[in-house]
Design an enzyme around this catalytic site. Sequence first.
Site, PDB file in Angstrom:
ATOM      1  N   TRP A   1       0.843  -1.204   0.000  1.00 40.78           N
ATOM      2  CA  TRP A   1       0.000   0.000   0.000  1.00 40.78           C
ATOM      3  C   TRP A   1       0.880   1.257   0.000  1.00 40.78           C
ATOM      4  O   TRP A   1       0.531   2.268  -0.589  1.00 40.78           O
ATOM      5  CB  TRP A   1      -0.896  -0.010   1.260  1.00 40.78           C
ATOM      6  CG  TRP A   1      -1.751   1.215   1.406  1.00 40.78           C
ATOM      7  CD1 TRP A   1      -2.995   1.407   0.905  1.00 40.78           C
ATOM      8  CD2 TRP A   1      -1.418   2.414   2.113  1.00 40.78           C
ATOM      9  NE1 TRP A   1      -3.462   2.648   1.247  1.00 40.78           N
ATOM     10  CE2 TRP A   1      -2.505   3.290   1.984  1.00 40.78           C
ATOM     11  CE3 TRP A   1      -0.309   2.845   2.838  1.00 40.78           C
ATOM     12  CZ2 TRP A   1      -2.528   4.563   2.548  1.00 40.78           C
ATOM     13  CZ3 TRP A   1      -0.323   4.115   3.388  1.00 40.78           C
ATOM     14  CH2 TRP A   1      -1.419   4.960   3.249  1.00 40.78           C
ATOM     15  N   HIS A   2       2.037   1.160   0.674  1.00 35.50           N
ATOM     16  CA  HIS A   2       2.917   2.330   0.773  1.00 35.50           C
ATOM     17  C   HIS A   2       3.574   2.688  -0.557  1.00 35.50           C
ATOM     18  O   HIS A   2       3.989   3.817  -0.756  1.00 35.50           O
ATOM     19  CB  HIS A   2       4.001   2.106   1.825  1.00 35.50           C
ATOM     20  CG  HIS A   2       3.468   2.181   3.213  1.00 35.50           C
ATOM     21  ND1 HIS A   2       2.902   1.112   3.845  1.00 35.50           N
ATOM     22  CD2 HIS A   2       3.379   3.213   4.093  1.00 35.50           C
ATOM     23  CE1 HIS A   2       2.503   1.463   5.053  1.00 35.50           C
ATOM     24  NE2 HIS A   2       2.768   2.745   5.227  1.00 35.50           N
ATOM     25  N   GLY A   3       3.697   1.725  -1.437  1.00 37.37           N
ATOM     26  CA  GLY A   3       4.295   2.067  -2.715  1.00 37.37           C
ATOM     27  C   GLY A   3       4.733   0.841  -3.466  1.00 37.37           C
ATOM     28  O   GLY A   3       4.884  -0.243  -2.903  1.00 37.37           O
TER      29      GLY A   3
ATOM     30  N   PHE B   1       2.330   8.417  -0.828  1.00 33.72           N
ATOM     31  CA  PHE B   1       1.594   7.151  -0.797  1.00 33.72           C
ATOM     32  C   PHE B   1       0.149   7.410  -1.197  1.00 33.72           C
ATOM     33  O   PHE B   1      -0.668   6.615  -1.212  1.00 33.72           O
ATOM     34  CB  PHE B   1       1.662   6.505   0.587  1.00 33.72           C
ATOM     35  CG  PHE B   1       3.082   6.334   1.075  1.00 33.72           C
ATOM     36  CD1 PHE B   1       4.080   5.959   0.187  1.00 33.72           C
ATOM     37  CD2 PHE B   1       3.427   6.558   2.386  1.00 33.72           C
ATOM     38  CE1 PHE B   1       5.390   5.808   0.618  1.00 33.72           C
ATOM     39  CE2 PHE B   1       4.732   6.407   2.840  1.00 33.72           C
ATOM     40  CZ  PHE B   1       5.716   6.039   1.949  1.00 33.72           C
TER      41      PHE B   1
END
Lengths: 487, 327
Positions: free
Chosen positions: A325-327, A487
């Site tokens: 989800w962060h990248g 993000f």
Amino acid sequence: MLFNSIDFAIFLPIVFILYWFVTNKSLKLQNALLLVASYYFYACWDWRFLFLLMFSTFLDYFTGLKMQQAQTVNNKKFWFWLSIIVNLGFLGLFKYYNFFAESFTEFMAGFGFKINPWTINVILPVGISFYTFHGLSYVIDIYKNRIKAEKDFIDYAVFVSFFPLLVAGPIERATHLLPQIKKERIFNYAQAVDGMRQILWGLFKKIVIADNCAEYANIIFNNSNDYSGSSLLLGALFFTFQIYGDFSGYSDIAIGTARLFGIDLLRNFAYPYFSRDIAEFWRRWHISLSSWFRDYLYIPLGGSKGGTWMKVRNTFIIFIVSGFWHGANWTFIIWGALNALYFLPLLLTNKNRTHLETVAQGQLLPNFRELLGMTVTFILTVFAWIFFRAIDLTHALQFIQGIFKANLFSMPYVIEESTGLPIFPKLLLLIVGLFMTIEWIGREDQFAIQKFGLNWKRPLRYAFYYLIIISIFTYAGSNQQFIYFQF
Amino acid sequence: MVFFTQNIFLSHNMRKYILKTSLFISPFILFVIIGVCMPTTPRASLSLLMAETSKNTLLQNTPLPRIIFVGGSNLSFGLNSQEIKDSLGLNPINTSIQASIGIKYMMDNTMKYIRKGDIVVLVPEYQLYYNSLNQGSKELMRTVFDVNFYNIRNLNIIQFINILPLLPEYAFTKFKPSEYHPKVDEDDIYAVNSFNQYGDAFRHWTKKDQHDKIVPIQLKNEFNPRVIDYLIFQNKKLEKKGAVLLISYPCFQESSYLSSLERIEKVEKELKKSGLNIIGTPERYKMADTLMFNTPYHTNKTGVDRRTKRVIEDIREFLTSTNHLYK
């Protein structure tokens, strides 16, 4: 428009005045104002992506209504999956497409096949992960009959786009925020003053702690081959405080700002670096995201109700998805997997819910066992942050290898870019130490200075607040973008 | 009735809130105002920014024929004006101090001293093409509040708003004891007295360079087309005054140049398209890392000589090709 910018310092009082003095006679007008202000706030980043936000909002609003009106289960499923696929499709396209295309190319190259995939060269729309998750929670809750679809488009749009939380959370739930948007709001002096205090503390965390730590962390991470083991460790420590100051500072400003408008947002941080084990850390770090994944991914997958294999599988899924989800980078995935590894022993021995209360509640200092637990958890966290901050996996591994060189016990240093001279940043370490002390004292409150000094005499209390303001202006680090905006 | 009661409640609470917030903020604002109004501190008086006064005097008093260099520290640290004078027979004035003052301020300040027949050579650092024209910076703020308050006339409202957040920190410096007992270093390369009679920073010429410690930079952000529009506008103003505007490229450390090549080529392309008088190419002013002094824009003495030689060649070529008066 950054929270720590002059633009926001002008924008916020204007919206505040219009909200409480001009539109206060009608809830509809107040909400319309919040929506216009939020869209303006978002357009200041990149007006082109405003249309994407509007489309996403309309899609979830429309599919929500359609799901509620659906006469058959299949019809309801159709609208549900339409919303999920389009929402995740946009997220995937903007955030993950290039990652998959490039990873596939590398994978095929390993077998001797040379392919040229079509990659897209677009910038990531700011806040897309956050507002997509807002929308998803709303649609899932309707599908699961937890809530009813919202009929008023403006109210729904404010829920998705409310400017304090629009670009970096906290990730709200319709069950929590929508009722507040629909309810008439009365100006509450205590709530507003509390909000101001939280904004002040958030600014301190961001500008003094995070931005200063960022300067040294960037120097060390960007030139990691030139530094001793002890200096690399110092760099990892600086990043540890940078990311905490940056993101929890942002959350404090967002929550404080919302309180000025009579709205309470979900708590996002609860002193995670005082956690006694990793399970506690994850109940205290980015709470709105962790609880989102728990409610909308972990529990639907079966949670920890199944056998051991199911527990292990679900834990890895939730942490890896959280990392992803962060990248779109393998470093985030490894960071997630590493945290899953930390977490598993606690889960398998049923010790993942041992520490539900604040550490050393009602005590000045922790006992030895608590201190040991906090130290070990902190070290594990610092280690995992190296993957989070590194450019790629090679960089992360080289960095870790570099820490364990013979000079790990030498005096750490940072080479200042302006002078080219090595220095030991003792002032910053002292400020970080003071900051963590105040956080420790206030650890039982929503934010560290919520009640700090409230029983002092007013001049002394004001002097403390002025000291924070002065330090914000005198020890401001060079202006860095909030990390979580990417993000 | 409920609504009415609520509004009364709101106004009472709100009055209290506004009153207390104002009371809390006012000592802080007063403190900042006092700090800003206090005279320039002895330490700030030694800053290289203070050289603006003497450079303005040069602009006022230097006789024709004149060649005026405008830019950031790539020029102040990278030019030998004596060579320019000897080779071109023009009276050089190096007005440059610091890039972060911004193109707009540099040009607006110089413009009022321009005379008919002046040749103005503008050499902005590359990042100035990638920043806002109205960017606020500490240096710009100090140019107003330390050097000369009347410089505020050179600022537009957006520049002023952009320097406002810097004022509290600036005000606090006025209360720091160390500001009143500065260590005077006669050999300081960043001081008001580090410039020669033409405005070139020269103290570093005899010092050992630190080229091996320079961290290469990479240009960032999106190209700002408004910079080109602004240069075209300034060119027209200069033409009206009977002066000529030449635009050139800064000397730039090779490592930084290579890592920013795409953005440098964009600057070159946009300048060529603009129809302005461009002299030289970015490639000509790319300097080997060993020719740098202490930043990717500051050259050592050998670098200064090489750069000056190229500037002279480029200006001469322009003057010859255009049959300029001072050929």
